[in-house]
Scaffold this active site. Structure first.
Site, PDB file in Angstrom:
ATOM      1  N   SER A  42      25.632  68.243  23.598  1.00 35.25           N
ATOM      2  CA  SER A  42      24.901  69.412  24.093  1.00 35.25           C
ATOM      3  C   SER A  42      24.521  69.325  25.553  1.00 35.25           C
ATOM      4  O   SER A  42      24.055  70.302  26.119  1.00 35.25           O
ATOM      5  CB  SER A  42      23.637  69.630  23.263  1.00 35.25           C
ATOM      6  OG  SER A  42      22.764  68.540  23.429  1.00 35.25           O
ATOM      7  N   LYS A  86      16.999  67.645  26.334  1.00 38.13           N
ATOM      8  CA  LYS A  86      17.511  68.894  26.883  1.00 38.13           C
ATOM      9  C   LYS A  86      17.005  69.034  28.318  1.00 38.13           C
ATOM     10  O   LYS A  86      16.133  68.296  28.772  1.00 38.13           O
ATOM     11  CB  LYS A  86      17.025  70.116  26.071  1.00 38.13           C
ATOM     12  CG  LYS A  86      17.401  70.108  24.609  1.00 38.13           C
ATOM     13  CD  LYS A  86      18.844  70.492  24.383  1.00 38.13           C
ATOM     14  CE  LYS A  86      19.169  70.377  22.904  1.00 38.13           C
ATOM     15  NZ  LYS A  86      20.368  69.695  22.578  1.00 38.13           N
TER      16      LYS A  86
END
Lengths: 162, 156
Positions: A42, A86
């Site tokens: 990701s 993230k």
């Protein structure tokens, strides 16, 4: 009885020293610097999908000195036993416009990040479970900020935006 | 000659000071460990948990093992890091767990019931005093990762 006693005393002392060392390590880990291992696609291309080790610091998160563009480790809002890594894309009060559907890239949604929350997104928007799916995340879930890459060894070095 | 003896004295004094500091540092480490992972006292105040907790304040003991083990459930009084301000802790009761449909009534803001579904990994918390409590009816369901401990004992 004699030799046992000295063995037991020595074992007790060694355990004590070990416990003190672990306490110290734990306090450093919780308040200063800790080690993070990431895996998954990701955050491509910034972070490779094979397991990578980082050092992350907790001082910025404690004093609220995070900025847009930092890569942070936060507790997964859908599963408190896992952490996710993230990029911080929006702070409280920011307006975020994102593509809401994976098939139709024209469908946009706009959201304002509420007070006390942040918006996190993976760099690889095609394969990332982030705030576009679970919404803005309370600031209290952010644990640390990545600042140094440790493994793989050829990439050892600082890990912040220039 | 006097100079050397002064240095020796200073050295032994410094060593003793360092030893004493090391003992205090180790004690604080132990205290911190107990405080964070086992049990810690907290002062809670405010009208949102009347009549269970006083408005003027209560000292309660909070145990921190349960949220780490996933042992939080309906009716538990929990210490939660506020989703609106991460520097504050709230004490509320868990009313619904993930997957439940909550029908709630906010007497100060609307006249009718409203419905919400608690998503995965979240809980719905409410204060016992629904007329004076800012809780999930205002800021939505709270992720389990924000629950810091479970209140189990009131001291004073």
């Amino acid at each position: 009885m004699g030799p046992f006693r000295s063995i037991i005393t020595e074992a007790w002392e060694k355990t004590f020293i070990l416990t003190k060392f672990f306490c110290f390590l734990h306090v450093t880990d919780t308040y200063l610097i800790n080690h993070v291992m990431t895996y998954g696609p990701s955050m491509l291309p910034a972070i490779d999908l094979s397991p990578t080790d980082f050092l992350a610091e907790r001082i910025s998160t404690r004093f609220g000195k995070l900025a847009q563009g930092d890569i942070v480790v936060l507790r997964n809002p859908q599963n408190p036993r896992k952490t996710v890594t993230k990029r911080l894309v929006g702070l409280e009060g920011d307006t975020i416009t994102y593509v809401s559907s994976s098939e139709n890239s024209d469908m946009h949604e706009t959201v304002v990040v509420p007070k006390g929350h942040v918006w996190v997104q993976g760099d690889n928007t095609y394969n990332s479970n982030d705030s576009r799916h679970f919404g803005p995340v309370p600031y209290g879930l952010i644990e640390s900020k990545l600042f140094w890459r440790v493994w793989p060894l050829e990439d050892f070095g600082p890990f912040w935006k220039k | 000659m006097k100079f050397m003896s002064h240095i020796a004295q200073w050295r032994s004094g410094a060593k003793e000071a360092l030893d004493r500091t090391a003992i205090i540092a180790k004690f604080l480490c132990c205290l911190h460990f107990t405080d964070t992972y086992l049990c810690s006292p907290t002062h809670v105040y405010g009208p949102s948990m009347l009549p269970t907790l006083n408005i003027a304040g209560d000292v309660v003991l909070v145990e921190h093992l349960s949220p780490l083990l996933g042992n939080v459930g309906y009716g538990d009084l929990v210490l939660v890091r506020s989703p609106l301000n991460p520097n504050r802790n709230l004490t509320k009761r868990i009313v619904a767990m993930e997957g439940d449909t909550v029908t709630y009534f906010d007497p100060l803001h609307s006249d009718s019931d409203r419905i919400a579904v608690v998503p995965k990994g979240h809980v719905w918390i409410q204060g016992d005093n629904v007329y004076a409590s800012r809780d999930s009816r205002h800021f939505g369901p709270v992720p389990l990762g924000l629950i810091k401990g479970k209140v189990f004992f009131r001291c004073l």
